[in-house]
Design an enzyme around this catalytic site. Structure first.
Site: not given
Ligand code: NDP
Ligand code: OXD
Length: 313
Positions: A228, A276
Site C-alpha cells: 500500500r 496500482h
Molecule cells: P495477508 O493478510 O495474508 O498477509 C499479511 C502479512 O503481513 C502477514 O504475514 C502478517 O504477519 C504480516 N504483517 C502484518 N502486520 C505486520 C506487522 N506489524 N509486522 C510484521 N508483519 C506484519 O495479506 P495478503 O498477503 O493477502 O496481502 C498483503 C497486502 O497486499 C494487502 O493487504 C494489500 O494491501 C496488498 N495488495 C496489493 C495489491 C496491488 O495490486 N498492489 C493487490 C492485492 C493486495 P503474520 O502472518 O505473522 O500475521
Molecule cells: C487489493 C488491491 O488489495 O487491489 O486487492 O489493492
C-alpha cells in the site's frame, strides 16, 4: 436476500453484470441506482462511500473485492458484521508475476540495457547470479509466501519478515520488531507485501532504508512496494534514491493515488512505476468466489477469509 454491489475506483459495470448472471434469481442491486436499504443482506464492495454500509439495517456480511481492507476499515461507521477479503489463486498468481518480474528486471539490469539499446551500444554488463542476491519479503501472508516460494525456485536467497515466524522450506524467517534489523541487514532487494495498519503506516522510511544491506552484488539496495502507498514516505524514497541509500525502486502504490502528475517519481530514472495494477481483481475470477462464500454463510452460518478487525488485516 439481496446483494448490494458498491464499487468506486474500478468500473462497476462488469462486476454488476457478472454478479447478476451468476447470482440469479438472487436480486443484485447496483449501488448507483435507487434501492431499499432494508432489503440488503450482503454487500460486495471496493472502496464504497464512507457511511454507505452503515445505512443497511439488515446487513449480514461484507465482502471486500480486494485483498487489502485498509480503505474499508478507515470508515469509522463500518457496521460490526463479518468482513471477508479476497484470498484467491488468480490474485495470488498475478502478484507473484509482478514481484518476480520486478526482481528479474533489477537482477538482469533491464533498464541499463534499454539505455544501451537506445544508443545502439553492444556492451555486456557483469551479470550476478540469482543465487548471489538476497531478497527479503516484508509480509509473509498469502501473497508474500507464494512470491517467496517462486523466487526461491528461481534461485534467489529468500527471507521473510512477519509478525509471527513462518515455516517455508528454503526461506529464512524473521519475525517482529526484534528481528527486523537482522532481516534488513541481509536484504538486497526488499519486497513489500504488508497490509496497511496503524503499525505499518510509514514503515518504509529513510531510517529503514539505511538499515538495508550495502555489501550486495547489485551495488545497492532496491525497494519493490506492491503493498500500500501509505506504507511508504514518497519523499524519503526520493531522497534515498538521490543520496544512494537506495539504488532503485519499483513502485506500484503511492501515498496519493492516482499519483499527481507533478510527482518527481514519474520521470525518475531509477524508478519503475505502475499505477496500482500489481494484482488486479477481476469479476471473472472472483464473483463466483464471493457467491460461494455467501452460500456457505446461508448453509452453515460460517464464512471463509474473514478479516481480524483487531489486527486490521
Ligand atoms: P495477508 O493478510 O495474508 O498477509 C499479511 C502479512 O503481513 C502477514 O504475514 C502478517 O504477519 C504480516 N504483517 C502484518 N502486520 C505486520 C506487522 N506489524 N509486522 C510484521 N508483519 C506484519 O495479506 P495478503 O498477503 O493477502 O496481502 C498483503 C497486502 O497486499 C494487502 O493487504 C494489500 O494491501 C496488498 N495488495 C496489493 C495489491 C496491488 O495490486 N498492489 C493487490 C492485492 C493486495 P503474520 O502472518 O505473522 O500475521
Ligand atoms: C487489493 C488491491 O488489495 O487491489 O486487492 O489493492
Amino acid at each position: 436476500m439481496s446483494l448490494l454491489v458498491a464499487i468506486r475506483g474500478w468500473s462497476p459495470d462488469p462486476w454488476v453484470a457478472r454478479f447478476r448472471a451468476a447470482a440469479a434469481p438472487r436480486p443484485v442491486i447496483d449501488a448507483r441506482e435507487a434501492f431499499d436499504p432494508a432489503a440488503i443482506r450482503y454487500a460486495a464492495v471496493w472502496k464504497p462511500e464512507p457511511g454507505q454500509l452503515a445505512r443497511l439495517p439488515n446487513l449480514r456480511a461484507i465482502f471486500n473485492l480486494g485483498a487489502g481492507v485498509d480503505a474499508l476499515l478507515g470508515d469509522r461507521t463500518l457496521p460490526d458484521v463479518p468482513l471477508c477479503r479476497i484470498v484467491n489463486p488468480d490474485l495470488t498468481a498475478r502478484m507473484t508475476e509482478y514481484v518476480v518480474l520486478q526482481c528479474l528486471m533489477h537482477l538482469r539490469q533491464v533498464e541499463a540495457y534499454r539505455r544501451l539499446q537506445a544508443r545502439a551500444r553492444w556492451e555486456p554488463i557483469d551479470q550476478p547470479a540469482a543465487t548471489e542476491v538476497r531478497v527479503g519479503i516484508m509480509g509473509m501472508g498469502v501473497l508474500g509466501r507464494d512470491s517467496a516460494e517462486v523466487l526461491r525456485r528461481i534461485g534467489f536467497r529468500v527471507a521473510g519478515w512477519s509478525r509471527a515466524p513462518k515455516t517455508v522450506p528454503g526461506v529464512d524467517s524473521f519475525a517482529g520488531e526484534a528481528e527486523l534489523g537482522a532481516f534488513l541487514a541481509r536484504t538486497d532487494i526488499l519486497v513489500v507485501l504488508l497490509p496497511l495498519t496503524p503499525e505499518t503506516r510509514g514503515i518504509l522510511n529513510g531510517g529503514l532504508f539505511a538499515r538495508l544491506a550495502r555489501d550486495g552484488v547489485l551495488g545497492g539496495p532496491i525497494l519493490i512496494n506492491a503493498g500500500r502507498g501509505d506504507l511508504q514516505v514518497d519523499a524519503h524514497i526520493l531522497a534515498a534514491l538521490e543520496d544512494g541509500t537506495l539504488k532503485a525502486a519499483s513502485l506500484d502504490v503511492f501515498e496519493t493515488e492516482p499519483l499527481p502528475a507533478a510527482s518527481p517519481l514519474w520521470k525518475h530514472p531509477k524508478v519503475i512505476l505502475t499505477p496500482h495494477v500489481a494484482a488486479d481483481s477481476t469479476p471473472e475470477a472472483l464473483v463466483e468466489v464471493v457467491l460461494a462464500n455467501i452460500a456457505l454463510h446461508e448453509r452453515e452460518g460460517r464464512l471463509n477469509d474473514m478479516v481480524d478487525r483487531q489486527t486490521g488485516y
